[in-house]
Write a protein that holds these residues in place. Sequence first.
Motif, PDB file in Angstrom:
ATOM      1  N   VAL A  57       0.835  -1.197   0.000  1.00 61.96           N
ATOM      2  CA  VAL A  57       0.000   0.000   0.000  1.00 61.96           C
ATOM      3  C   VAL A  57       0.873   1.251   0.000  1.00 61.96           C
ATOM      4  O   VAL A  57       1.854   1.340   0.713  1.00 61.96           O
ATOM      5  N   SER A  59       0.660   4.939   0.938  1.00 64.93           N
ATOM      6  CA  SER A  59      -0.186   5.878   1.685  1.00 64.93           C
ATOM      7  C   SER A  59       0.240   7.332   1.537  1.00 64.93           C
ATOM      8  O   SER A  59      -0.581   8.232   1.687  1.00 64.93           O
ATOM      9  N   TYR A  76      -2.250  10.233   0.148  1.00 71.72           N
ATOM     10  CA  TYR A  76      -3.181   9.637  -0.806  1.00 71.72           C
ATOM     11  C   TYR A  76      -4.530   9.417  -0.145  1.00 71.72           C
ATOM     12  O   TYR A  76      -4.654   8.715   0.856  1.00 71.72           O
ATOM     13  N   SER A  78      -7.117   7.753  -0.818  1.00 67.03           N
ATOM     14  CA  SER A  78      -7.658   6.398  -0.758  1.00 67.03           C
ATOM     15  C   SER A  78      -7.229   5.639   0.491  1.00 67.03           C
ATOM     16  O   SER A  78      -7.832   4.620   0.840  1.00 67.03           O
ATOM     17  N   THR A  79      -6.213   6.124   1.174  1.00 68.21           N
ATOM     18  CA  THR A  79      -5.729   5.414   2.364  1.00 68.21           C
ATOM     19  C   THR A  79      -6.276   5.980   3.663  1.00 68.21           C
ATOM     20  O   THR A  79      -6.010   5.429   4.732  1.00 68.21           O
ATOM     21  N   ASP A  81      -8.864   6.520   6.523  1.00 72.75           N
ATOM     22  CA  ASP A  81      -9.965   5.708   7.044  1.00 72.75           C
ATOM     23  C   ASP A  81     -11.227   6.496   7.360  1.00 72.75           C
ATOM     24  O   ASP A  81     -12.317   5.956   7.279  1.00 72.75           O
TER      25      ASP A  81
END
Length: 113
Positions: A57, A59, A76, A78-79, A81
């Motif tokens: 991943v 991040s 990023y 998308s990382t 939570d």
Amino acid sequence: MSTGTGKCNCSICTKAREWAALIKPGDFRLVQGQEALSNYQFGGKQAHHLFCKHCGVRSFGKGCVEKIGGDYVAVYLSTLDNVTPQELIDAPIRYFDGRNDNGFATPAETRHL
């Protein structure tokens, strides 16, 4: 994210479909996992594309580009939570033409980014 996010059309950003919020290094703190990070660089080696050597991943990344104010950290989205879909929908996006080394121009096509 309210201050803006970015998507680039360079080869690595396009393939990884990266969408990032750029922040100053002083505003970033990695709380754990430094020992698990590996670094990938290409081209002009201005950016460090960091990724977990265990799971792959990516991040965040970091680098220095004077045209955008010097040192930066690219987190990023998308990382993250705790980001809601609505926050992503509402986030302003700036597009960068990294593929043609003209980062401050908007690419002719952005729909695929």
